[in-house]
Design a protein around this motif. Structure first.
Motif, PDB file in Angstrom:
ATOM      1  N   ARG A  14       0.839  -1.208   0.000  1.00 34.55           N
ATOM      2  CA  ARG A  14       0.000   0.000   0.000  1.00 34.55           C
ATOM      3  C   ARG A  14       0.872   1.256   0.000  1.00 34.55           C
ATOM      4  NH1 ARG A  14      -3.162  -2.984   3.486  1.00 34.55           N
ATOM      5  NH2 ARG A  14      -2.355  -1.901   5.305  1.00 34.55           N
ATOM      6  N   CYS A  15       1.926   1.267   0.810  1.00 36.49           N
ATOM      7  CA  CYS A  15       2.842   2.423   0.840  1.00 36.49           C
ATOM      8  C   CYS A  15       3.512   2.618  -0.517  1.00 36.49           C
ATOM      9  CB  CYS A  15       3.899   2.237   1.922  1.00 36.49           C
ATOM     10  SG  CYS A  15       3.270   2.407   3.585  1.00 36.49           S
ATOM     11  N   PHE A  16       3.979   1.519  -1.108  1.00 37.09           N
ATOM     12  CA  PHE A  16       4.609   1.587  -2.424  1.00 37.09           C
ATOM     13  C   PHE A  16       3.630   2.154  -3.455  1.00 37.09           C
ATOM     14  CE2 PHE A  16       5.195  -0.239  -6.621  1.00 37.09           C
ATOM     15  CZ  PHE A  16       6.488   0.173  -6.920  1.00 37.09           C
ATOM     16  N   VAL A  17       2.394   1.661  -3.428  1.00 37.91           N
ATOM     17  CA  VAL A  17       1.386   2.103  -4.394  1.00 37.91           C
ATOM     18  C   VAL A  17       1.117   3.595  -4.233  1.00 37.91           C
ATOM     19  CG1 VAL A  17      -1.044   1.886  -5.074  1.00 37.91           C
ATOM     20  CG2 VAL A  17       0.351  -0.163  -4.718  1.00 37.91           C
ATOM     21  N   ARG A  18       0.954   4.060  -3.006  1.00 32.82           N
ATOM     22  CA  ARG A  18       0.715   5.496  -2.778  1.00 32.82           C
ATOM     23  C   ARG A  18       1.849   6.328  -3.377  1.00 32.82           C
ATOM     24  NH1 ARG A  18      -1.642   4.005   2.219  1.00 32.82           N
ATOM     25  NH2 ARG A  18       0.345   4.149   3.294  1.00 32.82           N
ATOM     26  N   GLU A  19       3.093   5.918  -3.143  1.00 34.45           N
ATOM     27  CA  GLU A  19       4.243   6.649  -3.676  1.00 34.45           C
ATOM     28  C   GLU A  19       4.286   6.568  -5.204  1.00 34.45           C
ATOM     29  OE1 GLU A  19       7.704   5.088  -1.722  1.00 34.45           O
ATOM     30  OE2 GLU A  19       6.981   5.706   0.263  1.00 34.45           O
ATOM     31  N   PHE A  20       4.039   5.386  -5.738  1.00 32.16           N
ATOM     32  CA  PHE A  20       4.044   5.178  -7.184  1.00 32.16           C
ATOM     33  C   PHE A  20       3.032   6.104  -7.849  1.00 32.16           C
ATOM     34  CE2 PHE A  20       2.757   3.200 -11.128  1.00 32.16           C
ATOM     35  CZ  PHE A  20       3.916   2.625 -11.637  1.00 32.16           C
ATOM     36  N   VAL A  21       1.817   6.120  -7.345  1.00 28.07           N
ATOM     37  CA  VAL A  21       0.750   6.940  -7.924  1.00 28.07           C
ATOM     38  C   VAL A  21       1.079   8.422  -7.762  1.00 28.07           C
ATOM     39  CG1 VAL A  21      -1.694   7.571  -7.706  1.00 28.07           C
ATOM     40  CG2 VAL A  21      -1.011   5.155  -7.717  1.00 28.07           C
ATOM     41  N   ALA A  22       1.526   8.829  -6.584  1.00 25.14           N
ATOM     42  CA  ALA A  22       1.831  10.240  -6.331  1.00 25.14           C
ATOM     43  C   ALA A  22       2.900  10.773  -7.289  1.00 25.14           C
ATOM     44  CB  ALA A  22       2.280  10.427  -4.887  1.00 25.14           C
ATOM     45  N   GLU A  23       3.859   9.937  -7.654  1.00 28.79           N
ATOM     46  CA  GLU A  23       4.933  10.356  -8.563  1.00 28.79           C
ATOM     47  C   GLU A  23       4.477  10.454 -10.013  1.00 28.79           C
ATOM     48  OE1 GLU A  23       8.004   7.456  -7.932  1.00 28.79           O
ATOM     49  OE2 GLU A  23       8.476   8.229  -5.936  1.00 28.79           O
ATOM     50  N   ARG A  24       3.347   9.841 -10.350  1.00 30.96           N
ATOM     51  CA  ARG A  24       2.953   9.736 -11.750  1.00 30.96           C
ATOM     52  C   ARG A  24       1.666  10.461 -12.122  1.00 30.96           C
ATOM     53  NH1 ARG A  24       5.969   5.888 -10.048  1.00 30.96           N
ATOM     54  NH2 ARG A  24       7.489   4.893 -11.411  1.00 30.96           N
ATOM     55  N   ILE A  25       0.958  11.006 -11.171  1.00 32.60           N
ATOM     56  CA  ILE A  25      -0.319  11.628 -11.525  1.00 32.60           C
ATOM     57  C   ILE A  25      -0.096  12.964 -12.225  1.00 32.60           C
ATOM     58  CG2 ILE A  25      -1.727  10.474  -9.793  1.00 32.60           C
ATOM     59  CD1 ILE A  25      -1.539  12.934  -8.068  1.00 32.60           C
ATOM     60  N   ASP A  26      -1.036  13.300 -13.044  1.00 33.81           N
ATOM     61  CA  ASP A  26      -1.044  14.561 -13.761  1.00 33.81           C
ATOM     62  C   ASP A  26      -1.681  15.599 -12.839  1.00 33.81           C
ATOM     63  OD1 ASP A  26      -1.516  16.733 -15.409  1.00 33.81           O
ATOM     64  OD2 ASP A  26      -2.576  15.587 -16.945  1.00 33.81           O
ATOM     65  N   GLY A  35      -6.311   7.471 -12.048  1.00 35.89           N
ATOM     66  CA  GLY A  35      -6.738   6.229 -12.692  1.00 35.89           C
ATOM     67  C   GLY A  35      -5.701   5.700 -13.660  1.00 35.89           C
ATOM     68  N   ARG A  36      -5.101   6.599 -14.430  1.00 37.02           N
ATOM     69  CA  ARG A  36      -4.054   6.188 -15.382  1.00 37.02           C
ATOM     70  C   ARG A  36      -2.836   5.660 -14.635  1.00 37.02           C
ATOM     71  NH1 ARG A  36      -4.749   7.896 -20.799  1.00 37.02           N
ATOM     72  NH2 ARG A  36      -2.501   7.796 -21.141  1.00 37.02           N
ATOM     73  N   ALA A  37      -2.508   6.265 -13.505  1.00 36.29           N
ATOM     74  CA  ALA A  37      -1.353   5.801 -12.726  1.00 36.29           C
ATOM     75  C   ALA A  37      -1.579   4.388 -12.195  1.00 36.29           C
ATOM     76  CB  ALA A  37      -1.063   6.773 -11.581  1.00 36.29           C
TER      77      ALA A  37
END
Length: 142
Positions: A14-26, A35-37
């Motif tokens: 969950r922590c990894f996913v939050r960081e992954f999404v935060a780095e890639r969102i527009d 959603g795209r992230a």
């Protein structure tokens, strides 16, 4: 498997996913970008995506429970303001897209040799437009 280990792994994912999404969102389109992230995560890290999606969620007995547990509480308000719809319409749109993105991401992460990301993004965009139209009661956007 050891229950504590499963909880620990799920928490780390969950922590990894939050960081992954935060780095890639527009930042200019947070809702669609998120959603795209998630779809990008399903493509790049399908095993982690499966852990994230398939981990046991305690205390969930309705879609409302799922929404409260998984969604950012401020997103519906941001959507309502941006789209000129009520908070309830925005919450329903957000819930629909949450469910849809989890589903299409799961399909994307388990197919071989794989569906193209462009096809998935196009389908996700079509779903967004349909759910937005539903949320707005068939009225044109401003």
């Amino acid at each position: 498997m050891i229950p504590g280990l499963c909880r620990d792994v799920a928490a780390r994912v969950r922590c990894f996913v939050r960081e992954f999404v935060a780095e890639r969102i527009d930042r200019d389109d947070l809702f669609r970008g998120t959603g795209r992230a998630y779809i990008q995560l399903a493509k790049e890290q399908p095993h982690l995506y499966k852990i994230f999606i398939l981990h046991r969620r305690e205390g969930i007995s309705s879609l409302e429970d799922l929404y409260r547990a998984e969604a950012d509480s401020g997103t519906a308000g941001l959507l309502a303001d941006k789209l000129g719809i009520s908070a309830e319409q925005a919450r329903q749109l957000h819930l629909n897209m949450l469910i849809y993105t989890i589903g299409i991401g799961t399909v994307f992460s388990v197919t071989t040799p794989g569906i193209s990301a462009d096809e998935i993004y196009g389908q996700q965009e079509s779903a967004y437009e349909a759910f937005l139209n539903q949320a707005m009661g068939g009225k044109e956007r401003k």
